[in-house]
Design an enzyme around this catalytic site. Structure first.
Site, short mmCIF file in Angstrom:
data_model
loop_
_atom_site.label_atom_id
_atom_site.label_comp_id
_atom_site.label_asym_id
_atom_site.label_seq_id
_atom_site.Cartn_x
_atom_site.Cartn_y
_atom_site.Cartn_z
N GLU A 1 0.79 -1.22 0.00
CA GLU A 1 0.00 0.00 0.00
C GLU A 1 0.83 1.30 0.00
O GLU A 1 0.81 2.06 0.97
CB GLU A 1 -0.94 0.01 1.21
CG GLU A 1 -1.87 -1.18 1.26
CD GLU A 1 -2.97 -1.04 2.32
OE1 GLU A 1 -2.89 -0.11 3.15
OE2 GLU A 1 -3.90 -1.85 2.31
N GLU B 1 -5.33 -8.72 1.11
CA GLU B 1 -5.95 -8.38 2.39
C GLU B 1 -7.43 -8.16 2.17
O GLU B 1 -7.84 -7.54 1.18
CB GLU B 1 -5.38 -7.08 2.99
CG GLU B 1 -4.02 -7.21 3.59
CD GLU B 1 -3.52 -5.90 4.19
OE1 GLU B 1 -4.36 -5.06 4.64
OE2 GLU B 1 -2.30 -5.70 4.20
C1 FCB Z 1 -4.40 -2.09 5.62
C2 FCB Z 1 -3.00 -2.43 6.11
C3 FCB Z 1 -2.97 -3.48 7.20
C4 FCB Z 1 -4.09 -3.30 8.18
C5 FCB Z 1 -5.43 -3.17 7.45
C6 FCB Z 1 -6.61 -3.07 8.37
O1 FCB Z 1 -4.39 -0.81 5.08
O2 FCB Z 1 -2.20 -2.88 5.05
O3 FCB Z 1 -1.71 -3.43 7.81
O4 FCB Z 1 -3.84 -2.26 9.02
O5 FCB Z 1 -5.38 -2.07 6.60
#
Ligand code: FCB
Length: 439
Positions: free
Chosen positions: A166, A345
């Site tokens: 990110e 994620e």
């Molecule tokens: C993302 C991050 C991860 C976590 C989630 C909830 O942006 O990559 O580390 O904090 O959000």
């Protein structure tokens, strides 16, 4: 009830990040990171906590890998801490740090779990911050050296390499609004940092492949799709603008080889210095793209709609919107020439309780997962090449500026005793993995 079958080789995993779980912040020769420094500055973290101990994964990794095995995970996405292996960011190597990741990787492989390694999940060595951090072009070269060091040590056993997690969050929260380390609020610095993150990505892709030609290399981007508040053309246009301004900087650089013209106009004098050859370095072909998806924006001509009637929200205040994941996957597939995608994620924070039976009945998280699995499967049927899915997160952990106030785990962590407890969502996920299907 419909049954959604997944391809036999679909990769089911879970994800974490070094600073959020490892702890051992100053043990065995580890250097300070910008997150150590930020958390040790009073007033920065909601509950005044830090990742000093976190889930103490540094000492509990054997137990944690055993847990992953019990869940039946096929893959584990984790990050390595740059200052754990290079305390000053470059130069002197910390052998104990490298040994830790070596043991972790061997333990994973011994449990038949494929490691997906991320080189940068936000914990820049503080020593490099003192040189200007990501605003300093030299830091991009230091990152490539760190990438080479890691692949030299682990490339014989780790196939999947991610440069950055990110970059948009590093740029936006770290350099523009200051909610994350290093806590700057400086648009010019933010744009320059954004470009150097991209340069560092490109240099690292080259460095990784230079050492291990068979390494599979990618990057993880977080995208929030933008839906229009209505069918009204003005709302549709506003939503499109919102996407173009907020969501395309890194996507365009990597997959089109240039930054979006709209952002050039927006940045004005803050536009970064870009040298000849940088864009070609950035736009090298990747083996995969990681997509982090949590929620969407709903936008109209009058601005963002912050509360959607009837919608469910997580503890983060994020709308639960699984349908937008399918739309996003299709949009990305239509607008970019992408390599295979992994959802790296996806998950939800809810206020869990341990009930009298000693369990966590987290139906809402379970349902969140189920709905997102289904939409992923449908996007695959639409023609999007999704190869795997990683739940965020394996463990409850340190949620950056929110400290320990948000729990995302499919496994609960008792921070006083470091006990782990598989939640209902985790039990359910392990059945999904075993059957390779969702109902
Ligand atoms: C993302 C991050 C991860 C976590 C989630 C909830 O942006 O990559 O580390 O904090 O959000």
């Amino acid at each position: 009830m419909t049954t959604y079958k997944f391809p036999h080789n679909f990769v089911w995993g879970a994800a974490t990040a070094a600073y959020q779980i490892e702890g051992a912040w100053n043990e065995d020769g580890k250097g300070e990171s910008i997150w150590d420094h930020f958390c040790h500055t009073p007033g920065k973290i909601e509950d005044d906590s830090s990742g000093d101990v976190a889930c103490d994964h540094y000492h509990h990794y054997l137990e944690d890998v055993a847990l992953m095995r019990r869940l039946g995970l096929k893959a584990y996405r984790f990050s390595t801490s740059w200052p754990r292996v290079l305390p000053d960011g470059r130069g002197k190597i910390n052998p104990a740090g490298l040994d830790f990741y070596d043991r972790l990787v061997d333990t994973l492989l011994g449990a038949n779990i494929e490691p997906y390694l991320t080189l940068y999940h936000w914990d820049l060595p503080y020593a490099l911050h003192l040189e200007g951090g990501w605003t300093n072009r030299e830091v991009a070269y230091a990152f490539a050296d760190y990438a080479a060091l890691m692949v030299k040590r682990l490339g014989d056993r780790v196939s999947y390499w991610t440069t950055f997690n990110e970059p948009a969050v590093v740029m936006g929260e770290g350099y523009l609004n200051g909610r994350h380390a290093p806590g700057l609020q400086d648009p010019k610095a933010a744009y320059q940092a954004g470009h150097h993150l991209m340069l560092a990505h490109g240099l690292a892709v080259q460095a990784l492949r230079g050492v291990a030609s068979e390494a599979l290399v990618g990057i993880v981007l977080n995208q929030w799709p933008v839906d229009p508040a209505s069918d009204n053309p003005a709302d549709i246009q506003a939503a499109r603008d919102f996407w173009d301004k907020g969501e395309t900087f890194f996507l365009d650089a990597i997959f089109k080889g240039h930054y979006p013209a709209m952002i050039f106009d927006l940045a004005g004098d803050d536009w970064p210095t870009i040298k000849d050859g940088d864009m070609a370095m950035i736009a090298q072909k990747l083996d995969f793209m990681g997509l982090n998806y949590y929620s969407r924006h709903l936008v109209g001509a009058k601005g963002r709609v912050n509360s959607v009637p009837g919608a469910e929200y997580t503890e983060m205040g994020w709308e639960v919107c699984p349908l937008a994941l399918r739309r996003l996957l299709n949009q990305l597939n239509d607008e970019y020439n992408l390599p295979p995608i992994y959802i790296t994620e996806n998950g939800s924070a809810f206020a869990d309780v341990v009930t009298a039976d000693g369990k966590v009945h987290d139906e809402r998280r379970l349902d969140y997962l189920r709905q997102h699995f289904i939409q992923t499967r449908l996007a695959m049927q639409d023609g999007v090449d999704v190869r795997g899915y990683f739940a965020w997160s394996l463990l409850d952990n340190f949620e950056w500026g929110y400290g320990y106030t948000k729990r995302f785990g499919i496994v609960r962590v008792d921070y006083d005793t470091q006990e782990r407890l598989i939640k209902d969502s985790g039990d359910w996920y392990s059945k999904v993995i075993a059957g390779n299907e969702v109902r």
